[in-house]
Design a protein around this motif. Structure first.
Motif, PDB file in Angstrom:
ATOM      1  N   LEU A   1       0.645  -1.239   0.173  1.00 47.00           N
ATOM      2  CA  LEU A   1       0.077  -0.040  -0.131  1.00 47.00           C
ATOM      3  C   LEU A   1       1.019   1.266  -0.035  1.00 47.00           C
ATOM      4  O   LEU A   1       0.587   2.227  -0.554  1.00 47.00           O
ATOM      5  CB  LEU A   1      -0.904   0.153   1.239  1.00 47.00           C
TER       6      LEU A   1
ATOM      7  N   VAL B   1      -5.121   3.873  -1.309  1.00 52.52           N
ATOM      8  CA  VAL B   1      -5.236   3.126  -0.181  1.00 52.52           C
ATOM      9  C   VAL B   1      -6.730   2.814   0.381  1.00 52.52           C
ATOM     10  O   VAL B   1      -7.016   1.679   0.530  1.00 52.52           O
ATOM     11  CB  VAL B   1      -4.445   4.055   0.942  1.00 52.52           C
TER      12      VAL B   1
ATOM     13  N   TRP C   1      -9.034  -0.202  -1.051  1.00 53.74           N
ATOM     14  CA  TRP C   1      -9.070  -1.487  -0.716  1.00 53.74           C
ATOM     15  C   TRP C   1      -9.863  -1.988   0.332  1.00 53.74           C
ATOM     16  O   TRP C   1      -9.965  -3.104   0.537  1.00 53.74           O
ATOM     17  CB  TRP C   1      -7.427  -1.766  -0.360  1.00 53.74           C
TER      18      TRP C   1
END
Length: 275
Positions: free
Chosen positions: A122, A148, A151
């Motif tokens: 990430l 980020v 997800w």
């Protein structure tokens, strides 16, 4: 003044774009990322090379953990297959408990390597997204924070990260707006295998927890092996994806360095230190 996007044609619009870029480099209608207008915040490039190497190493550890799980699952399957035959006449409870312990320990190893990989991936993914904003701010339909956040959106994480990655891929393709984006076959294949591995892993875990009869137990181990093999394939494609995208951004940074309008000194310095 040259175009702020391609750096080769004269700027003709108020926001510093040439006629061609103004006509072609716009975000998709209805997207989450509005078309940039007016003066933009200046960002500096930061090399993803070091992070990319760390991600590849961790992805390799994920594949190794999957291989260990396959071995433990195969051993457990053999123990249960032999022990549960002939109406449990040869069932050795101590041996079965040992096989279960090994199989669950391999699952814990998989979880640890997975979590470590997720954290570093990430960080890398966010960095290449921010770099992509510098390369081409008009190639994205989602804001950088989704690199980020996407997800962790229930159900949305089935496609949002792929959508972000697609914009990064377009912006990072060598030549930028002067050439078509690099083929996305690797990106699509990695994403498809990643989803398959996730679904199979969840399915295998549920089967293992609910299994009571001999055939159910053996089937759960078989599905677990398929899930682990799929995860290994997804990890290999992820390594290729990370390496390819990192290399593309290096090429794109070199293009900017060679352009008539040079990048900020911080861009050249940050990239140089990473090598």
């Amino acid at each position: 003044m040259l175009c702020s996007l391609c750096g080769t044609r004269p700027a003709t619009t108020a926001d510093g774009r040439c006629t061609l870029c103004a006509a072609t480099r716009r975000s998709a209608a209805g997207g989450l990322m509005p078309t940039p207008t007016g003066p933009q915040t200046v960002r500096s490039l930061r090399s993803p090379v070091g992070l990319g190497k760390a991600v590849c190493v961790l992805l390799g550890s994920v594949a190794v953990a999957d291989a260990v799980s396959i071995g433990a699952g195969g051993y457990a399957r053999q123990v249960y297959d032999e022990g549960m035959a002939d109406d449990f006449l040869r069932f050795d409870e101590a041996l079965a408990n040992r096989a279960d312990t090994l199989y669950q320990a391999s699952g814990s190893l998989q979880m640890l390597t997975f979590l470590a990989t997720v954290v570093v991936f990430l960080v890398w993914f966010r960095r290449v997204r921010l770099n992509a904003e510098v390369f081409d701010a008009y190639a994205h339909t989602m804001r950088p924070g989704w690199a980020v956040g996407g997800w962790f959106v229930p159900l949305g994480n089935l496609w949002l990260p792929h959508r972000v990655a697609s914009g990064i891929w377009t912006a990072s393709s060598p030549g930028g707006s002067n050439r078509p984006p690099a083929p996305r076959g690797l990106l699509h294949a990695w994403w498809a295998l990643l989803l398959c591995a996730e679904f199979l892993s969840r399915y295998a875990g549920q089967l293992y927890s609910d299994a009571e009869e001999r055939d159910e137990v053996l089937h759960s181990f078989d599905v677990g092996v398929v899930a682990d093999l799929t995860d290994i394939a997804a990890a290999v494609l992820a390594i290729l994806f990370v390496r390819r995208l990192t290399a593309m951004q290096g090429d794109r940074a070199a293009e900017r360095a060679a352009a008539p309008v040079p990048p900020l000194p911080a861009e050249r310095a940050d990239w140089g230190r990473a090598h």
